[in-house]
Design an enzyme around this catalytic site. Structure first.
Site, mmCIF file in Angstrom:
data_model
loop_
_atom_site.group_PDB
_atom_site.id
_atom_site.type_symbol
_atom_site.label_atom_id
_atom_site.label_comp_id
_atom_site.label_asym_id
_atom_site.label_seq_id
_atom_site.Cartn_x
_atom_site.Cartn_y
_atom_site.Cartn_z
ATOM 1 N N SER A 126 0.913 -1.159 0.085
ATOM 2 C CA SER A 126 -0.077 0.214 -0.202
ATOM 3 C C SER A 126 0.738 1.485 -0.266
ATOM 4 O O SER A 126 1.815 1.303 0.658
ATOM 5 C CB SER A 126 -0.659 0.092 1.127
ATOM 6 O OG SER A 126 -1.325 0.741 1.245
ATOM 7 N N TYR A 151 -2.074 -0.923 10.933
ATOM 8 C CA TYR A 151 -2.285 -1.049 9.580
ATOM 9 C C TYR A 151 -0.857 -1.326 8.379
ATOM 10 O O TYR A 151 -0.474 -2.209 8.480
ATOM 11 C CB TYR A 151 -3.291 -1.315 9.749
ATOM 12 C CG TYR A 151 -3.530 -0.797 7.653
ATOM 13 C CD1 TYR A 151 -3.458 -0.426 7.170
ATOM 14 C CD2 TYR A 151 -4.214 -2.678 6.601
ATOM 15 C CE1 TYR A 151 -2.966 0.155 5.416
ATOM 16 C CE2 TYR A 151 -3.953 -2.090 5.614
ATOM 17 C CZ TYR A 151 -3.744 -1.159 4.742
ATOM 18 O OH TYR A 151 -3.858 -1.565 3.396
ATOM 19 N N LYS A 155 2.222 -3.668 6.351
ATOM 20 C CA LYS A 155 1.968 -3.249 5.354
ATOM 21 C C LYS A 155 3.763 -3.147 5.174
ATOM 22 O O LYS A 155 4.337 -4.024 4.556
ATOM 23 C CB LYS A 155 1.607 -2.650 4.673
ATOM 24 C CG LYS A 155 0.041 -2.666 4.305
ATOM 25 C CD LYS A 155 0.235 -3.770 3.452
ATOM 26 C CE LYS A 155 -1.661 -4.580 2.969
ATOM 27 N NZ LYS A 155 -2.252 -5.774 2.639
HETATM 28 C C1 WQD Z 1 -9.500 9.032 1.780
HETATM 29 C C2 WQD Z 1 -9.821 10.506 2.045
HETATM 30 C C3 WQD Z 1 -10.253 10.951 4.421
HETATM 31 C C4 WQD Z 1 -13.932 8.649 4.440
HETATM 32 C C5 WQD Z 1 -6.983 3.612 3.502
HETATM 33 C C6 WQD Z 1 -5.557 3.441 3.876
HETATM 34 C C7 WQD Z 1 -5.303 2.312 2.333
HETATM 35 C C8 WQD Z 1 -6.013 2.134 1.435
HETATM 36 C C9 WQD Z 1 -7.229 2.697 1.661
HETATM 37 C C10 WQD Z 1 -7.093 -0.019 2.413
HETATM 38 C C11 WQD Z 1 -9.135 10.999 3.134
HETATM 39 C C12 WQD Z 1 -11.506 11.219 3.559
HETATM 40 C C13 WQD Z 1 -12.589 9.425 4.415
HETATM 41 C C14 WQD Z 1 -15.008 9.672 4.890
HETATM 42 C C15 WQD Z 1 -13.592 11.075 4.535
HETATM 43 N N1 WQD Z 1 -6.008 0.648 3.228
HETATM 44 N N2 WQD Z 1 -12.418 10.866 3.669
HETATM 45 N N3 WQD Z 1 -14.871 10.975 5.041
HETATM 46 O O1 WQD Z 1 -7.129 6.758 4.477
HETATM 47 O O2 WQD Z 1 -6.436 7.320 1.949
HETATM 48 O O3 WQD Z 1 -6.338 4.788 3.032
HETATM 49 O O4 WQD Z 1 -7.714 3.186 2.732
HETATM 50 O O5 WQD Z 1 -6.262 -1.031 1.189
HETATM 51 O O6 WQD Z 1 -3.758 1.781 2.798
HETATM 52 O O7 WQD Z 1 -4.577 4.074 4.445
HETATM 53 O O8 WQD Z 1 -8.817 6.096 2.432
HETATM 54 O O9 WQD Z 1 -11.034 6.857 1.619
HETATM 55 O O10 WQD Z 1 -10.367 5.921 3.865
HETATM 56 O O11 WQD Z 1 -9.989 8.079 2.936
HETATM 57 O O12 WQD Z 1 -13.528 12.317 4.306
HETATM 58 O O13 WQD Z 1 -16.385 8.901 5.599
HETATM 59 O O14 WQD Z 1 -11.390 10.513 2.338
HETATM 60 O O15 WQD Z 1 -10.354 12.099 5.134
HETATM 61 O O16 WQD Z 1 -8.876 12.156 2.887
HETATM 62 P P1 WQD Z 1 -6.837 6.675 2.542
HETATM 63 P P2 WQD Z 1 -9.493 7.031 2.870
#
Ligand code: WQD
Length: 347
Positions: A126, A151, A155
């Site tokens: 990731s 998590y 990785k």
């Molecule tokens: C993306 C953006 C949130 C939800 C993580 C892991 C990565 C992978 C994907 C597994 C951020 C914003 C989110 C919400 C929001 N893991 N957000 N409101 O954190 O980039 O990556 O998940 O496969 O390894 O690190 O992904 O989709 O959680 O967030 O504003 O209800 O969306 O703050 O800026 P992230 P995400």
């Protein structure tokens, strides 16, 4: 026909990868303990491809049961390893659960790969290993930083374990694939993402809010130093991610690898803000999304997106889906889930 073992084959990226492998002439078996997935995904895979896939309901933490799968399938030529827990927030609350499941499971799997001298191994890593990058886009040589969550730490440890393993076991060549943000669903909408509980990730949060499963969603901060104040990510369609795994196996079997453990970024190279993602969803769905701006989320990276030159030139990877298709397929999948749930209720 080369046989590939996919661990986590009933999961989101695993199921899409099995479809791609089957469509590219591989035979596939799966190991999935269904602790965070259902065998429903196997049904979807078989409907899409018309091919049978056997899933061994085995927990990788059980070495004997894992080894028995290899004993029963001595013709396994490659392993693609997805099976791991992946919720950032949960990993902060339950670190030992993550270290035990993700690391212990990997070590057991590698003991089998070593004993049965499986020639090719692809690992689901990731972009989280880069932490908050100083420079973007990130390349595979960008510095990795201390993980922001257990998590992410699993990785990073996984990558280190595999790099050391590959040096000590020349019979197995390895590729590490660093995903950016996988989103969307197979165009058939027979497989897709099934978040357990309240969705942590952006796109399922959007689609569940739009369909009314969630009353509203929170945008975690709009005071970041970005073009509209919300975080920047590199969203990539799950089918594009899946195809990269098939290409990685083909790359290894063609002996094109430049080291015992090559690394590739899997991102589109386009940075998209949270608010831009929401706007694109509203445009394709015609739904006005009920969201409000809330406080920043602990551990969030401000901005990250990929330099994907290596994957495109070395693996021959080509992005087929843009942000609109990511949102369209995610939305169609969400509506299919609702139809299925309503059908169950009416029976
Ligand atoms: C993306 C953006 C949130 C939800 C993580 C892991 C990565 C992978 C994907 C597994 C951020 C914003 C989110 C919400 C929001 N893991 N957000 N409101 O954190 O980039 O990556 O998940 O496969 O390894 O690190 O992904 O989709 O959680 O967030 O504003 O209800 O969306 O703050 O800026 P992230 P995400």
């Amino acid at each position: 026909m080369s046989k590939i073992l996919v661990t986590g084959g009933c999961g989101y990226i695993g199921s899409h990868t099995i479809v791609d492998l089957l469509e590219n002439g591989f035979s596939v078996i799966s190991i999935d303990d269904n602790s965070r997935s259902t065998a429903y995904a196997i049904t979807g895979i078989e409907k899409i491809t018309g091919k049978k896939v056997k899933n061994y309901k085995v927990d990788l933490k059980n070495f004997d049961e894992t080894r028995a799968v290899f004993q029963e399938n001595p013709d396994i030529e490659g392993v693609i390893h997805f099976a791991a827990y992946k919720a950032v927030g949960e990993s902060v609350e339950e670190p030992l659960l993550y270290y035990e499941n993700n690391i212990f499971g990997l070590v057991n799997l590698m003991k089998c790969v070593q004993e049965f001298e499986v020639p090719y191994f692809v690992f689901s890593s990731s972009c989280t290993v880069y932490g908050n990058p100083d420079n973007i886009p990130v390349t595979e040589n960008s510095p990795t930083k201390r993980a922001e969550s257990p998590y992410g730490a699993t990785k990073q440890m996984g990558e280190e374990i595999l790099q050391n393993f590959s040096k000590a076991n020349p019979a197995t060549s390895i590729v590490l694939l660093r995903y950016f943000n996988p989103v969307g669903a197979h165009p058939s909408t027979l497989i897709g993402e099934l978040p357990v509980g309240r969705p942590q990730n952006l796109v399922p949060a959007i689609t569940q809010t739009a369909i009314g499963k969630l009353p509203k969603m929170m945008v975690y901060g709009n005071d970041y130093p970005t073009r509209d104040g919300s975080c920047v990510r590199d969203y990539v369609h799950v089918c594009d991610i899946a195809n990269a795994h098939t290409l990685a196996i083909q790359y290894l079997s063609a002996k094109k690898n430049t080291s015992a453990c090559d690394i590739f970024n899997l991102g589109t190279g386009n940075g998209v803000t949270v608010l831009e993602a929401i706007k694109t969803f509203e445009e394709i769905s015609g739904v006005k999304l009920n969201y409000e701006i809330g406080p920043r989320r602990e551990g969030d990276v401000v901005a990250i997106y990929a330099n994907n030159d290596l994957a495109t030139t070395q693996l021959g990877w080509h992005i087929k889906y843009g942000l609109k298709e990511m949102m369209e397929t995610a939305w169609t999948w969400e509506r299919r889930i609702k139809e299925a749930e309503e059908k169950v209720k009416s029976n």
